[in-house]
Design a protein around this motif. Structure first.
Motif, PDB file in Angstrom:
ATOM      1  N   UNK A  57       0.833  -1.200   0.000  1.00 46.96           N
ATOM      2  CA  UNK A  57       0.000   0.000   0.000  1.00 46.96           C
ATOM      3  C   UNK A  57       0.862   1.242   0.000  1.00 46.96           C
ATOM      4  N   UNK A  58       0.599   2.139  -0.929  1.00 44.44           N
ATOM      5  CA  UNK A  58       1.417   3.331  -1.115  1.00 44.44           C
ATOM      6  C   UNK A  58       1.187   4.330   0.020  1.00 44.44           C
ATOM      7  N   UNK A  59       2.290   4.798   0.617  1.00 46.51           N
ATOM      8  CA  UNK A  59       2.225   5.830   1.656  1.00 46.51           C
ATOM      9  C   UNK A  59       2.999   7.081   1.260  1.00 46.51           C
ATOM     10  N   UNK A  60       3.826   6.988   0.226  1.00 44.91           N
ATOM     11  CA  UNK A  60       4.647   8.111  -0.200  1.00 44.91           C
ATOM     12  C   UNK A  60       4.169   8.625  -1.554  1.00 44.91           C
ATOM     13  N   UNK A  61       4.508   9.866  -1.865  1.00 50.55           N
ATOM     14  CA  UNK A  61       4.048  10.510  -3.088  1.00 50.55           C
ATOM     15  C   UNK A  61       4.611   9.833  -4.325  1.00 50.55           C
ATOM     16  N   UNK A  62       3.912  10.006  -5.443  1.00 50.45           N
ATOM     17  CA  UNK A  62       4.384   9.497  -6.718  1.00 50.45           C
ATOM     18  C   UNK A  62       3.910   8.100  -7.002  1.00 50.45           C
ATOM     19  N   UNK A  63       4.094   7.632  -8.252  1.00 52.03           N
ATOM     20  CA  UNK A  63       3.699   6.271  -8.617  1.00 52.03           C
ATOM     21  C   UNK A  63       4.401   5.231  -7.754  1.00 52.03           C
ATOM     22  N   UNK A  64       3.784   4.069  -7.667  1.00 49.51           N
ATOM     23  CA  UNK A  64       4.328   3.012  -6.820  1.00 49.51           C
ATOM     24  C   UNK A  64       5.387   2.178  -7.537  1.00 49.51           C
ATOM     25  N   UNK A  65       5.218   1.926  -8.839  1.00 45.86           N
ATOM     26  CA  UNK A  65       6.216   1.173  -9.604  1.00 45.86           C
ATOM     27  C   UNK A  65       7.446   2.044  -9.823  1.00 45.86           C
ATOM     28  N   UNK A  66       8.640   1.444  -9.703  1.00 45.91           N
ATOM     29  CA  UNK A  66       9.864   2.245  -9.679  1.00 45.91           C
ATOM     30  C   UNK A  66      10.125   2.964 -11.000  1.00 45.91           C
ATOM     31  N   UNK A  67       9.838   2.326 -12.139  1.00 44.35           N
ATOM     32  CA  UNK A  67      10.063   2.992 -13.422  1.00 44.35           C
ATOM     33  C   UNK A  67       9.196   4.224 -13.588  1.00 44.35           C
ATOM     34  N   UNK A  68       7.859   4.083 -13.487  1.00 44.51           N
ATOM     35  CA  UNK A  68       6.999   5.259 -13.550  1.00 44.51           C
ATOM     36  C   UNK A  68       7.312   6.297 -12.477  1.00 44.51           C
ATOM     37  N   UNK A  69       7.733   5.843 -11.290  1.00 46.76           N
ATOM     38  CA  UNK A  69       8.092   6.803 -10.246  1.00 46.76           C
ATOM     39  C   UNK A  69       9.267   7.674 -10.681  1.00 46.76           C
ATOM     40  N   UNK A  70      10.315   7.067 -11.239  1.00 47.16           N
ATOM     41  CA  UNK A  70      11.472   7.854 -11.669  1.00 47.16           C
ATOM     42  C   UNK A  70      11.102   8.785 -12.821  1.00 47.16           C
ATOM     43  N   UNK A  71      10.232   8.317 -13.729  1.00 44.35           N
ATOM     44  CA  UNK A  71       9.760   9.188 -14.810  1.00 44.35           C
ATOM     45  C   UNK A  71       8.996  10.379 -14.235  1.00 44.35           C
ATOM     46  N   UNK A  72       8.089  10.110 -13.330  1.00 37.72           N
ATOM     47  CA  UNK A  72       7.302  11.163 -12.672  1.00 37.72           C
ATOM     48  C   UNK A  72       8.203  12.152 -11.939  1.00 37.72           C
ATOM     49  N   UNK A  73       9.192  11.630 -11.224  1.00 36.92           N
ATOM     50  CA  UNK A  73      10.076  12.497 -10.454  1.00 36.92           C
ATOM     51  C   UNK A  73      10.919  13.365 -11.381  1.00 36.92           C
ATOM     52  N   UNK A  74      11.426  12.763 -12.463  1.00 37.66           N
ATOM     53  CA  UNK A  74      12.251  13.520 -13.391  1.00 37.66           C
ATOM     54  C   UNK A  74      11.484  14.625 -14.092  1.00 37.66           C
ATOM     55  N   UNK A  75      10.235  14.348 -14.460  1.00 40.85           N
ATOM     56  CA  UNK A  75       9.434  15.378 -15.123  1.00 40.85           C
ATOM     57  C   UNK A  75       9.007  16.466 -14.143  1.00 40.85           C
ATOM     58  N   UNK A  76       8.826  16.093 -12.905  1.00 37.71           N
ATOM     59  CA  UNK A  76       8.433  17.063 -11.877  1.00 37.71           C
ATOM     60  C   UNK A  76       9.595  17.983 -11.523  1.00 37.71           C
ATOM     61  N   UNK A  77      10.833  17.446 -11.651  1.00 40.55           N
ATOM     62  CA  UNK A  77      12.035  18.232 -11.332  1.00 40.55           C
ATOM     63  C   UNK A  77      13.001  18.134 -12.503  1.00 40.55           C
ATOM     64  N   UNK A  78      12.832  18.983 -13.502  1.00 36.39           N
ATOM     65  CA  UNK A  78      13.634  18.888 -14.725  1.00 36.39           C
ATOM     66  C   UNK A  78      15.138  19.013 -14.494  1.00 36.39           C
TER      67      UNK A  78
END
Length: 477
Positions: A64-85
């Motif tokens: 169960x997700x408790x932290x921000x962003x997607x739960x799967x590591x690949x989508x999470x890194x994509x989300x994080x990178x786009x959020x912080x260019x």
């Protein structure tokens, strides 16, 4: 100076020794994956992940997700990178690991998307001797915090310390149930994290030819759910690097391992995926032959992971068991494997060595030849050097691990080991239980002629690149 402490006047058993402002030992991937996500969410400048394997599909918090962003590591890194260019995100994994990615559906697609449009740069490390593997597991964030141990962000690693039978969260990305898995890593800040960043950047440069500049990291990052085991303590960083191109051979892990075996006075506690190194087995046998040497407990999985590994590594383990047992005139050696409450074997992937309450080593290196000289590895060593607080924390880590495997409380283990108590007595009592968490002896048997041939084969478990070349030449002319 405490007589157990590795000689601080010599530097041939470590690469760098630096202070860690904080350092924690993290047991099992459930806690590591969550801590890693927490730390990556705090990144401002860079994330550099160096590993044997990487699977973009795995969930960092499968319960169960408790932290921000997607739960799967690949989508999470994509989300994080786009959020912080401005965030520089890079992944380096062993090139042969790409073969495993072919059937992973989303992982190759994620890699292709990253290659075409970012925001993550993922490279495959193929710059190594033939049949060698890149086996380090490092995660460095902003050069402010570093994780170093035995856990890859890939399928099959996630588990909790309960190793519960049929845990619904312990499944593959395709929802196939997976067995219980035991692992370990470390987390640290300060100059020691900066040194691990230097090592990670050197691995990137060797694999890609690109030298990365230092990444800024003058602020504090620490996962909220992680409690530091040590504060303001020296950490020695040890490597295995095979001789390759212009790079010389580095055997610091082997020397540190042999030194710890030689220095242990009362207890040597070991967890490893394999027990297959002749040099390590001989060093253990030498201590067992002493009339008043340490008791030694080695915790392995019941069998190696995969048919081919089992054929070679299990045969080699039986050979090394024989070496140790022949010298064990005083019954001070046990080679055991853990099972969970239901009696299902727990796969041991952790690489831990603890000598008395003085020395702690955790990393990626197993007790096999490859880890001692043929693959790339990184271990970290904490030396209590007579500091009572550090000694107490090292004892806590050992007792906590034993308690987990034996189905006891840490207090019960600590009380049993007080005043010269025996780890082996605890292990033997555990093996008599008919149910619950316990450690069971690995059976000794005679090797078949084919297994004898495989047991110490340079082709399966080479010690040095040149030994492998000689083995090929002898086999194929």
């Amino acid at each position: 100076m405490n007589p157990l402490v590795i000689d601080r006047q010599t530097d041939d058993w470590f690469w760098r020794r630096e202070r860690a402002d904080r350092m924690a030992v993290i047991i099992d991937a459930a806690d590591f994956f969550k801590a890693a996500k927490d730390a990556m969410l705090q990144a401002r400048h860079s994330i550099l992940l160096i590993g044997w394997d990487f699977d973009a599909r795995i969930e960092l918090e499968p319960k169960g997700k408790t932290l921000a962003g997607p739960n799967a590591v690949g989508p999470f890194l994509t989300w994080l990178g786009k959020r912080r260019p401005a965030l520089d995100i890079r992944i380096l994994k062993w090139d042969a690991g790409a073969v495993y990615s072919i059937g992973r559906g989303e992982t190759p697609l994620t890699m292709l998307r990253w290659k075409l449009s970012g925001p993550v740069e993922m490279r495959l490390d193929g710059v190594h001797p033939p049949l060698s593997t890149h086996h380090m597991k490092l995660l460095v964030i902003d050069e402010a915090i570093a994780f170093c141990g035995g856990i890859d962000m890939t399928t099959g690693r996630w588990d909790t310390r309960e190793h519960a039978e049929n845990d619904p969260a312990r499944v593959s990305p395709r929802k196939t149930p997976l067995g219980p898995w035991h692992d370990a890593t470390t987390c640290m800040t300060g100059p020691a994290a900066k040194a691990l960043s230097d090592l990670a950047r050197s691995r990137w440069a060797h694999a890609t030819g690109e030298m990365l500049g230092p990444f800024a990291g003058d602020f504090d990052i620490w996962p909220s759910d992680v409690t530091a085991d040590f504060e303001t303590i020296d950490v020695s960083i040890c490597r295995t690097l095979p001789e390759h191109l212009e790079r010389p051979q580095a055997n610091e892990i082997e020397r540190a391992t042999l030194a710890m075996i030689a220095k242990a006075r009362r207890r040597l506690y070991i967890e490893s995926q394999y027990f297959a190194s002749r040099r390590i087995a001989d060093a253990i046998a030498e201590r067992l032959a002493e009339p008043d040497g340490p008791e030694i407990v080695v915790i392995n999985p019941d069998t190696a992971d995969g048919w081919l590994e089992a054929q070679f590594m299990d045969s080699s383990r039986i050979r090394m068991m024989g070496v140790a047992r022949e010298a064990d005139h005083n019954d001070r050696f046990r080679l055991v494997y853990p099972v969970n409450e239901a009696g299902t074997p727990i796969y041991v992937h952790a690489k831990i060595m603890i000598a008395d309450e003085q020395l702690l080593k955790i990393g990626s290196a197993n007790l096999n030849n490859r880890s001692m000289g043929f693959d790339s590895e990184c271990d970290v060593v904490v030396d209590a050097d007579g500091d009572p607080q550090a000694e107490a924390r090292i004892a806590h880590i050992r007792d906590d691990l034993l308690a987990e495997h034996l189905g006891l409380s840490e207090d019960e283990v600590r009380d049993a080991l007080a005043d010269g108590g025996s780890m082996i007595a605890l292990v033997d009592a555990s093996a008599q239980k008919q149910y619950g968490r316990r450690l069971l002896p690995l059976p000794m048997r005679e090797l078949t002629p084919d297994e004898e041939m495989m047991a110490e084969s340079d082709l399966a478990d080479p010690l040095r690149p040149r030994k492998l070349a000689r083995a090929f030449h002898k086999l194929f002319g």
